[in-house]
Design an enzyme around this catalytic site. Structure first.
Site, PDB file in Angstrom:
ATOM      1  CB  VAL A 124      -0.956  -0.006   1.207  1.00 51.12           C
ATOM      2  CG1 VAL A 124      -1.623   1.352   1.386  1.00 51.12           C
ATOM      3  CG2 VAL A 124      -2.012  -1.088   1.038  1.00 51.12           C
ATOM      4  CD  GLU A 125       2.626   3.624   3.829  1.00 47.50           C
ATOM      5  OE1 GLU A 125       3.118   4.642   3.288  1.00 47.50           O
ATOM      6  OE2 GLU A 125       1.706   3.686   4.675  1.00 47.50           O
ATOM      7  CB  THR A 126       6.584   2.122  -1.573  1.00 50.58           C
ATOM      8  OG1 THR A 126       6.944   0.829  -1.044  1.00 50.58           O
ATOM      9  CG2 THR A 126       6.776   3.179  -0.512  1.00 50.58           C
ATOM     10  CE1 TYR A 314      -1.613   2.893   4.610  1.00 48.07           C
ATOM     11  CE2 TYR A 314      -1.910   1.961   6.792  1.00 48.07           C
ATOM     12  CZ  TYR A 314      -1.120   2.192   5.698  1.00 48.07           C
ATOM     13  OH  TYR A 314       0.174   1.710   5.673  1.00 48.07           O
TER      14      TYR A 314
END
Length: 336
Positions: A124-126, A314
């Site tokens: 999800v982050e990168t 999130y």
């Protein structure tokens, strides 16, 4: 090394250094006070700090990205979910898991955090390290610290932490690149989080979030464990909420699990699970315009995921991606 166009142009002398207040950051009174503080609090040479800030540049795009939109959009869980739960994100997660299975299992054993949760957060982050950001961290943080008054204190603190991190890692502060808010590497840790929670998980003597996924894996797991992850416990389960229930009041009680099972039951809410945990929960509402709202009961581990990003959308995206990865990985790893 990633660089913004502005950074490259500045280094070549193709454009002049921008600045809302005019001139170099090093000439700004607030930056001079920052350099004085770094010398007084941490023993830095103030002139060296100012020289570094003088080499940084303002990032107008950072200010565009950090400001709240003029008009708030309508929250849509299904639209948000679709950004992270597509076939490419799942396939990429399986490949990342297979490549780093040893480090992920080591992290699970040491910190109690399942591999799929760690993989999902990095996904999800990168996008598993593909999109780590190309803003020079000093420039991004200086822009926010000195040209964005609503959150200046926060970002001056992160700029301070970046200088401390660079000294500890024996690196030029200007060598770090990341998001517009100064988050760095595979796991998108802010400098303060790197200093507090990052671990040298591959044992090579240094922490590298740009080139060593094992360090990111161990650090994400350590971060969650330090924020209260409970080994083997439930994250969240769907909830059936009757139309007559005052769901909004329960949702508004907060993201921390504080609703006793008796409170949930007395509201007529039923966990869609054969054996729901007999523990406090939070009621999570996942609204989509034109569709019925999804409700979930979030437990302690759900709350811990929101310590990474304080958003129920999130945390649920991470959890659903993790479940999809786990199911797919079991199928891939199963003997044929």
């Amino acid at each position: 090394m990633k660089r913004t166009f502005a950074a490259a142009a500045l280094s070549l002398g193709l454009i002049s250094q921008p600045g809302l207040a005019g001139g170099s950051f090093a000439e700004r009174p607030e930056a001079i006070r920052f350099a004085d503080s770094m010398q007084e609090k941490h023993g830095f040479d103030r002139d060296t700090v100012l020289a570094t800030l003088g080499r940084a540049h303002q990032e107008p795009r950072v200010l565009d990205l950090i400001r709240p939109p003029a008009t708030l959009g309508i929250r849509s869980w299904q639209r948000y979910r679709a950004r992270f739960l597509d076939s490419k994100r799942i396939e990429g997660g399986i490949a990342f898991w297979q490549t780093h299975a040893g480090a992920l299992q080591k992290a699970a054993d040491q910190y109690g955090v399942p591999p799929e949760i760690v993989v999902a957060i990095i996904g999800v982050e990168t996008y598993y390290g593909r999109n780590t950001g190309n803003f020079e961290a000093v420039s991004a943080l200086a822009t926010l610290a000195f040209d964005y008054p609503p959150r200046a204190a926060l970002f001056q603190g992160e700029l301070e932490q970046l200088f401390l991190l660079a000294r500890e890692q024996v690196r030029d502060p200007l060598s770090y690149y990341g998001s517009y808010a100064g988050a760095i590497g595979y796991p998108q840790f802010l400098p303060s989080s790197i200093r507090s929670y990052a671990v040298d998980f591959d044992g090579d003597g240094h922490i590298d979030f740009d080139n060593e996924p094992a360090d990111a894996i161990g650090s994400v797991a350590n971060y969650l464990a330090r924020h209260g992850w409970v080994r083997g416990e439930t994250v969240a389960i769907p909830a059936l909420v009757p139309a007559e229930a005052d769901a909004q009041t329960l949702v508004d009680s907060g993201i921390e699990p504080a609703l006793a099972p008796e409170t949930i039951a007395s509201a007529g809410i039923v966990a869609a699970s054969a054996n729901p945990p007999a523990k406090p929960a939070t009621l999570v509402d996942l609204a989509t315009p034109g569709a019925p709202t999804e409700y979930w009961l979030g437990y302690r581990n759900f709350y811990v995921i929101t310590r990474y990003n304080k958003s129920s959308f999130y945390a649920m995206a991470v959890y659903e991606l993790a479940r999809a990865l786990r199911d797919q990985y079991v199928n891939v790893a199963a003997p044929q």
